[in-house]
Write a protein that holds these residues in place. Sequence first.
Motif, PDB file in Angstrom:
ATOM      1  N   UNK A 262       0.696  -1.187  -0.036  1.00 40.47           N
ATOM      2  CA  UNK A 262       0.120   0.033  -0.124  1.00 40.47           C
ATOM      3  C   UNK A 262       0.947   1.291   0.050  1.00 40.47           C
ATOM      4  N   UNK A 263       1.905   1.231   1.077  1.00 40.33           N
ATOM      5  CA  UNK A 263       2.780   2.330   1.039  1.00 40.33           C
ATOM      6  C   UNK A 263       3.448   2.575  -0.489  1.00 40.33           C
ATOM      7  N   UNK A 264       4.176   1.691  -1.086  1.00 41.32           N
ATOM      8  CA  UNK A 264       4.626   1.840  -2.358  1.00 41.32           C
ATOM      9  C   UNK A 264       3.768   2.341  -3.525  1.00 41.32           C
ATOM     10  N   UNK A 265       2.469   1.729  -3.405  1.00 38.96           N
ATOM     11  CA  UNK A 265       1.395   2.347  -4.492  1.00 38.96           C
ATOM     12  C   UNK A 265       0.735   3.154  -4.533  1.00 38.96           C
ATOM     13  N   UNK A 266       0.669   3.930  -3.144  1.00 39.40           N
ATOM     14  CA  UNK A 266      -0.499   4.987  -2.756  1.00 39.40           C
ATOM     15  C   UNK A 266      -0.280   6.096  -3.805  1.00 39.40           C
ATOM     16  N   UNK A 267       0.943   6.597  -4.045  1.00 38.02           N
ATOM     17  CA  UNK A 267       0.835   7.785  -5.009  1.00 38.02           C
ATOM     18  C   UNK A 267       0.513   7.587  -6.193  1.00 38.02           C
ATOM     19  N   UNK A 268       0.755   6.321  -6.834  1.00 38.42           N
ATOM     20  CA  UNK A 268       0.402   5.983  -8.284  1.00 38.42           C
ATOM     21  C   UNK A 268      -0.958   5.805  -8.230  1.00 38.42           C
ATOM     22  N   UNK A 269      -1.605   5.270  -7.136  1.00 37.77           N
ATOM     23  CA  UNK A 269      -3.172   5.090  -7.104  1.00 37.77           C
ATOM     24  C   UNK A 269      -3.746   6.399  -7.149  1.00 37.77           C
ATOM     25  N   UNK A 270      -3.240   7.545  -6.203  1.00 39.82           N
ATOM     26  CA  UNK A 270      -3.772   8.838  -6.366  1.00 39.82           C
ATOM     27  C   UNK A 270      -3.625   9.649  -7.411  1.00 39.82           C
ATOM     28  N   UNK A 271      -2.660   9.340  -7.972  1.00 45.81           N
ATOM     29  CA  UNK A 271      -2.443   9.940  -9.346  1.00 45.81           C
ATOM     30  C   UNK A 271      -3.311   9.548 -10.558  1.00 45.81           C
ATOM     31  N   UNK A 272      -3.571   8.267 -10.692  1.00 48.12           N
ATOM     32  CA  UNK A 272      -4.214   7.818 -11.616  1.00 48.12           C
ATOM     33  C   UNK A 272      -5.788   7.485 -11.496  1.00 48.12           C
ATOM     34  N   UNK A 273      -6.330   7.413 -10.236  1.00 48.22           N
ATOM     35  CA  UNK A 273      -7.609   7.394  -9.479  1.00 48.22           C
ATOM     36  C   UNK A 273      -8.519   8.343  -9.106  1.00 48.22           C
ATOM     37  N   UNK A 274      -7.830   9.309  -8.790  1.00 43.46           N
ATOM     38  CA  UNK A 274      -8.271  10.510  -8.157  1.00 43.46           C
ATOM     39  C   UNK A 274      -8.794  11.689  -9.052  1.00 43.46           C
ATOM     40  N   UNK A 275     -10.185  12.096  -9.151  1.00 47.13           N
ATOM     41  CA  UNK A 275     -10.335  13.135 -10.063  1.00 47.13           C
ATOM     42  C   UNK A 275      -9.809  14.477  -9.868  1.00 47.13           C
ATOM     43  N   UNK A 276      -8.750  14.878 -10.156  1.00 47.80           N
ATOM     44  CA  UNK A 276      -7.959  16.110  -9.884  1.00 47.80           C
ATOM     45  C   UNK A 276      -8.537  16.995 -11.013  1.00 47.80           C
ATOM     46  N   UNK A 277      -8.544  18.339 -10.770  1.00 44.57           N
ATOM     47  CA  UNK A 277      -9.137  19.240 -11.915  1.00 44.57           C
ATOM     48  C   UNK A 277      -7.992  19.492 -12.968  1.00 44.57           C
ATOM     49  N   UNK A 278      -6.739  19.453 -12.473  1.00 47.83           N
ATOM     50  CA  UNK A 278      -5.683  19.530 -13.547  1.00 47.83           C
ATOM     51  C   UNK A 278      -4.384  18.894 -13.068  1.00 47.83           C
ATOM     52  N   UNK A 279      -3.561  18.836 -13.903  1.00 44.49           N
ATOM     53  CA  UNK A 279      -2.190  18.278 -13.713  1.00 44.49           C
ATOM     54  C   UNK A 279      -1.503  19.074 -12.625  1.00 44.49           C
ATOM     55  N   UNK A 280      -1.584  20.212 -12.628  1.00 41.52           N
ATOM     56  CA  UNK A 280      -1.070  21.276 -11.401  1.00 41.52           C
ATOM     57  C   UNK A 280      -1.435  20.693 -10.146  1.00 41.52           C
ATOM     58  N   UNK A 281      -2.795  20.831 -10.214  1.00 41.97           N
ATOM     59  CA  UNK A 281      -3.517  20.324  -8.892  1.00 41.97           C
ATOM     60  C   UNK A 281      -3.020  18.844  -8.531  1.00 41.97           C
ATOM     61  N   UNK A 282      -2.881  18.016  -9.373  1.00 41.83           N
ATOM     62  CA  UNK A 282      -2.636  16.399  -9.090  1.00 41.83           C
ATOM     63  C   UNK A 282      -1.247  16.461  -8.370  1.00 41.83           C
ATOM     64  N   UNK A 283      -0.474  17.198  -8.964  1.00 44.18           N
ATOM     65  CA  UNK A 283       1.228  17.167  -8.265  1.00 44.18           C
ATOM     66  C   UNK A 283       1.168  17.947  -7.065  1.00 44.18           C
ATOM     67  N   UNK A 284       0.514  19.163  -6.870  1.00 42.15           N
ATOM     68  CA  UNK A 284       0.458  19.803  -5.470  1.00 42.15           C
ATOM     69  C   UNK A 284      -0.150  18.862  -4.401  1.00 42.15           C
ATOM     70  N   UNK A 285      -1.363  18.228  -4.834  1.00 41.11           N
ATOM     71  CA  UNK A 285      -2.300  17.611  -4.019  1.00 41.11           C
ATOM     72  C   UNK A 285      -1.613  16.439  -3.495  1.00 41.11           C
ATOM     73  N   UNK A 286      -0.734  15.734  -4.422  1.00 43.44           N
ATOM     74  CA  UNK A 286      -0.523  14.337  -3.997  1.00 43.44           C
ATOM     75  C   UNK A 286       0.836  14.698  -3.119  1.00 43.44           C
ATOM     76  N   UNK A 287       1.596  15.839  -3.369  1.00 44.60           N
ATOM     77  CA  UNK A 287       2.691  15.953  -2.109  1.00 44.60           C
ATOM     78  C   UNK A 287       2.143  16.338  -1.206  1.00 44.60           C
ATOM     79  N   UNK A 288       1.054  17.197  -0.962  1.00 46.41           N
ATOM     80  CA  UNK A 288       0.306  17.477   0.316  1.00 46.41           C
ATOM     81  C   UNK A 288      -0.042  16.601   1.130  1.00 46.41           C
ATOM     82  N   UNK A 289      -0.485  15.655   0.501  1.00 46.96           N
ATOM     83  CA  UNK A 289      -1.108  14.005   0.888  1.00 46.96           C
ATOM     84  C   UNK A 289      -0.115  13.374   1.467  1.00 46.96           C
ATOM     85  N   UNK A 290       1.216  13.352   0.837  1.00 48.20           N
ATOM     86  CA  UNK A 290       2.155  12.521   1.284  1.00 48.20           C
ATOM     87  C   UNK A 290       3.013  13.490   2.646  1.00 48.20           C
ATOM     88  N   UNK A 291       2.898  14.671   2.735  1.00 48.43           N
ATOM     89  CA  UNK A 291       3.312  15.624   3.742  1.00 48.43           C
ATOM     90  C   UNK A 291       2.415  15.252   4.941  1.00 48.43           C
TER      91      UNK A 291
END
Length: 432
Positions: A262-291
């Motif tokens: 789960x820990x190794x695939x979580x970010x790949x899951x978030x990038x591909x399966x979550x409905x982000x409004x844009x690529x920029x929001x996806x990058x920011x949102x995923x890093x914030x989630x990891x933080x």
Amino acid sequence: MANLEKGSKKLLNAWAFYDWANSVYPLTISSAVFPIFYKALFSEGQEQIHVFGTTIKDTALISFVTAAAFLVVAFISPLLSGIADYVGNKKNFMRFFCYLGAFSCIGLYWFNLENIYTGLLFYFLGLIGFWGSLVFYNSYLPDIAFPEQQDKVSAKGYSLGYIGSVILLVVNLVMIMGAEDADKIDAMRYSFIMVGIWWIVFSQYTYFYLPKGNHNNKKMTKSVIFNGFRELKKVWGMLRENTALSRYLSGFFVYSMAVQTVMLVATYFGEGEIQWSSKSESTTGLIICILLIQLVAVLGAFLTSRASAKFGNINVLIVINCFWLVLCAGAYFITKPIEFYVMASLVGLVMGGVQSLSRSTYSKLLPETEDTASFFSFYDVAEKIGIVIGMCIYGVIDQHKGPRFAIVFLAVFFLIGIILLNRVPRKKLSLS
């Protein structure tokens, strides 16, 4: 090199500080920046890549490469730890794998699809370096800390790791988000270099204070090469006579398989399966989630340490596994960023706790022996083989059914882990 007595505060702090040094690797490379960087290399709608003579999904490819690296670590760690115990140079082995991992992180700067094999090699060697060094790092715990200190210092190590890695990730986040869209990929590449330098520099404090090993001072001979296998056989025999330890290891093997996957695939899951409004929001949102995960994990490790002292290690581990089971089942239904943020917070709460408590519980259950590296190689082999199986299962299901089905399937392993942990005899009050 300082010569400090077992249990001394300075020695315990030096040991725990290696988590500060090396935790930037799993955070930046395994969890945050590299997964986003890797997905960004593929153009919109492109998920397949032709590599190793076949066409494969991008996330499945990284899952299988990860599994292959852990298979190598699982094979070499018992051999190397047996040699380290025999020769008495545990610290030299730890330092070698540290540098291998750190320089491989720097090598990821040149990762691209045109040179995919070179990039995957650096990724592969980085995993081997990080996890190989942990074999020897973990084995120091019973050498430098008394049993009543081990829960606390183990949790302190994870907490330091979370704090240190978050500091560097914040720097990386500012650097990446401050760059123009066309330069974000280059900013991510520079973050890989920073990880390698951070890892090397801060590990020096640990190396200065840690003892060389068990001070056997025996010379390397041809027979030593096979000593690792003899140590494995001896440890296996001792495990069969230790019911509590063998049953705990079986439970750990199963639930750790799911946790690490789960820990190794979580970010790949978030990038591909979550409905982000844009690529920029996806990058920011995923890093914030990891933080967010890292910050909450500091609290989680502390609370778990307190709970284990009151309720017992095994009972707390069972509760944590129940929590993980629910999280995996719930992941199937999340689609919105806010839902992913909530899930990240809950993952952080149990992520630090299950890791630190698993390590210290195993340490407490060890019999009186000087061959701590060999015993901890069993612990690490169980973890690595579990990851190999977990990542392969995830990769196969992801390739054919998608990541949501793959995540939910991992809940089965937490259920099995709960059942197996219930079979561990509670002879010691601290484990009841």
